[in-house]
Motif scaffolding. Structure first.
Motif, PDB file in Angstrom:
ATOM      1  N   VAL A  35       0.833  -1.202   0.000  1.00 54.68           N
ATOM      2  CA  VAL A  35       0.000   0.000   0.000  1.00 54.68           C
ATOM      3  C   VAL A  35       0.870   1.256   0.000  1.00 54.68           C
ATOM      4  O   VAL A  35       0.623   2.205  -0.749  1.00 54.68           O
ATOM      5  N   LEU A  36       1.910   1.283   0.835  1.00 56.63           N
ATOM      6  CA  LEU A  36       2.733   2.488   0.970  1.00 56.63           C
ATOM      7  C   LEU A  36       3.638   2.726  -0.229  1.00 56.63           C
ATOM      8  O   LEU A  36       3.836   3.862  -0.661  1.00 56.63           O
ATOM      9  N   HIS A  37       4.207   1.651  -0.767  1.00 55.61           N
ATOM     10  CA  HIS A  37       5.249   1.818  -1.775  1.00 55.61           C
ATOM     11  C   HIS A  37       4.938   1.130  -3.106  1.00 55.61           C
ATOM     12  O   HIS A  37       5.750   1.167  -4.026  1.00 55.61           O
ATOM     13  N   LEU A  49       7.890   7.581   4.370  1.00 53.08           N
ATOM     14  CA  LEU A  49       7.064   8.529   3.636  1.00 53.08           C
ATOM     15  C   LEU A  49       7.446   9.942   4.047  1.00 53.08           C
ATOM     16  O   LEU A  49       8.060  10.150   5.095  1.00 53.08           O
ATOM     17  N   ALA A  90      -2.291   1.780   6.607  1.00 51.17           N
ATOM     18  CA  ALA A  90      -1.343   2.186   5.563  1.00 51.17           C
ATOM     19  C   ALA A  90      -1.948   3.277   4.679  1.00 51.17           C
ATOM     20  O   ALA A  90      -1.273   4.243   4.315  1.00 51.17           O
ATOM     21  N   LYS A  91      -3.221   3.131   4.335  1.00 53.41           N
ATOM     22  CA  LYS A  91      -3.879   4.148   3.514  1.00 53.41           C
ATOM     23  C   LYS A  91      -3.966   5.477   4.259  1.00 53.41           C
ATOM     24  O   LYS A  91      -3.800   6.553   3.657  1.00 53.41           O
ATOM     25  N   LEU A  94      -0.538   7.004   4.116  1.00 56.13           N
ATOM     26  CA  LEU A  94      -0.263   7.477   2.765  1.00 56.13           C
ATOM     27  C   LEU A  94      -1.039   8.758   2.471  1.00 56.13           C
ATOM     28  O   LEU A  94      -0.505   9.701   1.877  1.00 56.13           O
ATOM     29  N   SER A  95      -2.290   8.798   2.912  1.00 54.62           N
ATOM     30  CA  SER A  95      -3.101   9.987   2.700  1.00 54.62           C
ATOM     31  C   SER A  95      -2.496  11.185   3.419  1.00 54.62           C
ATOM     32  O   SER A  95      -2.437  12.295   2.872  1.00 54.62           O
ATOM     33  N   ALA A  97       0.665  11.594   4.253  1.00 51.98           N
ATOM     34  CA  ALA A  97       1.954  11.945   3.661  1.00 51.98           C
ATOM     35  C   ALA A  97       1.795  12.671   2.333  1.00 51.98           C
ATOM     36  O   ALA A  97       2.644  13.480   1.954  1.00 51.98           O
ATOM     37  N   THR A  98       0.719  12.370   1.594  1.00 50.76           N
ATOM     38  CA  THR A  98       0.560  12.942   0.257  1.00 50.76           C
ATOM     39  C   THR A  98      -0.430  14.100   0.223  1.00 50.76           C
ATOM     40  O   THR A  98      -0.689  14.650  -0.842  1.00 50.76           O
ATOM     41  N   THR A 115      -0.945   8.511  -4.221  1.00 51.96           N
ATOM     42  CA  THR A 115       0.115   7.528  -4.056  1.00 51.96           C
ATOM     43  C   THR A 115       1.443   8.169  -4.380  1.00 51.96           C
ATOM     44  O   THR A 115       1.508   9.135  -5.140  1.00 51.96           O
ATOM     45  N   LEU A 116       2.505   7.631  -3.815  1.00 49.76           N
ATOM     46  CA  LEU A 116       3.840   8.143  -4.062  1.00 49.76           C
ATOM     47  C   LEU A 116       4.480   7.501  -5.268  1.00 49.76           C
ATOM     48  O   LEU A 116       5.289   8.101  -5.945  1.00 49.76           O
TER      49      LEU A 116
END
Length: 220
Positions: A35-37, A49, A90-91, A94-95, A97-98, A115-116
């Motif tokens: 999920v993260l990468h 992240l 993880a989502k 990610l949310s 971080a982005t 997503t990254l």
């Protein structure tokens, strides 16, 4: 996680079955990485992240949430619940971080990136939406863990290098081919052959979760 164990009831079923908990922990780890990468990361590599959150940070948060869950709230199984929690944590990371981050090519008014890195075509590419079937997401991650174990146990040093490079995408086929003295095309062919052999071996392994007809087996 050991330092937090005392904060949970000793009667918690997962704390009473450490082998099961360790399996769940490894499975959550692989799902959080994807999920993260967008891919599996080698165990000796730690990516963070923007803002500092890492796979291990998210894993610890997810494990704590899992161990705080009362058995009465488990609708299917601890394994399925662990998938749901791991993916959601993880989502969320990610949310966070982005948030506010855009692709340099994004047109004005387009939504922020979520997503990254793009998801790549690999062993988990056919992973279903875990919100629909967390148990299947757990099984698919478990299949990958079995494949990786068999790769360590059964492949020659050269085969492990080809498999590891293809699986983790640490180099291109051309770059590895130059290192091995073969063409990039030959590297790709050998990777696919190794993967087919590993799947065949996995299907005979008692710890490999049964494949459903829609899984696609070696073609994934």
């Amino acid at each position: 996680m050991a330092e937090h164990a005392s904060s949970f009831r000793s009667s918690h079923p997962l704390l009473k079955d450490r082998a099961r908990l360790e399996t769940i922990k490894k499975n959550m780890h692989i799902q959080i990485q994807v999920v993260l990468h967008g891919r599996r990361i080698r165990d000796d590599v730690e990516l963070a992240l923007p803002g500092g959150a890492s796979v291990d940070d998210v894993l610890q948060d997810a494990l704590l949430a899992l161990l705080r869950t009362d058995s009465a709230n488990v609708r299917t199984s601890w394994e399925a619940l662990s998938s749901e929690i791991a993916r959601n944590k993880a989502k969320d990371a990610l949310s966070l971080a982005t948030r506010g981050r855009r692709s340099p090519n994004a047109a004005p008014g387009t939504p922020d990136d979520v997503t990254l890195v793009p998801l790549e075509e690999r062993l988990d590419a056919a992973d279903p939406d875990p919100a629909h079937d967390p148990a299947e997401a757990f099984d698919r991650a478990q299949q990958q863990l079995v494949i990786l174990r068999l790769a360590r146990e059964t492949l020659s040093e050269r085969e492990r290098l080809i498999f590891s490079t293809g699986y983790y995408r640490t180099n291109t086929d051309k770059e590895l081919g130059e290192q091995l003295g073969i063409t990039g095309q030959a590297v790709g062919q050998q990777f696919r052959r190794i993967l087919r052999d590993l799947y065949a071996a996995a299907l005979r392994d008692p710890t490999f979760p049964p494949l459903k007809e829609s899984d696609g087996g070696e073609d994934t």
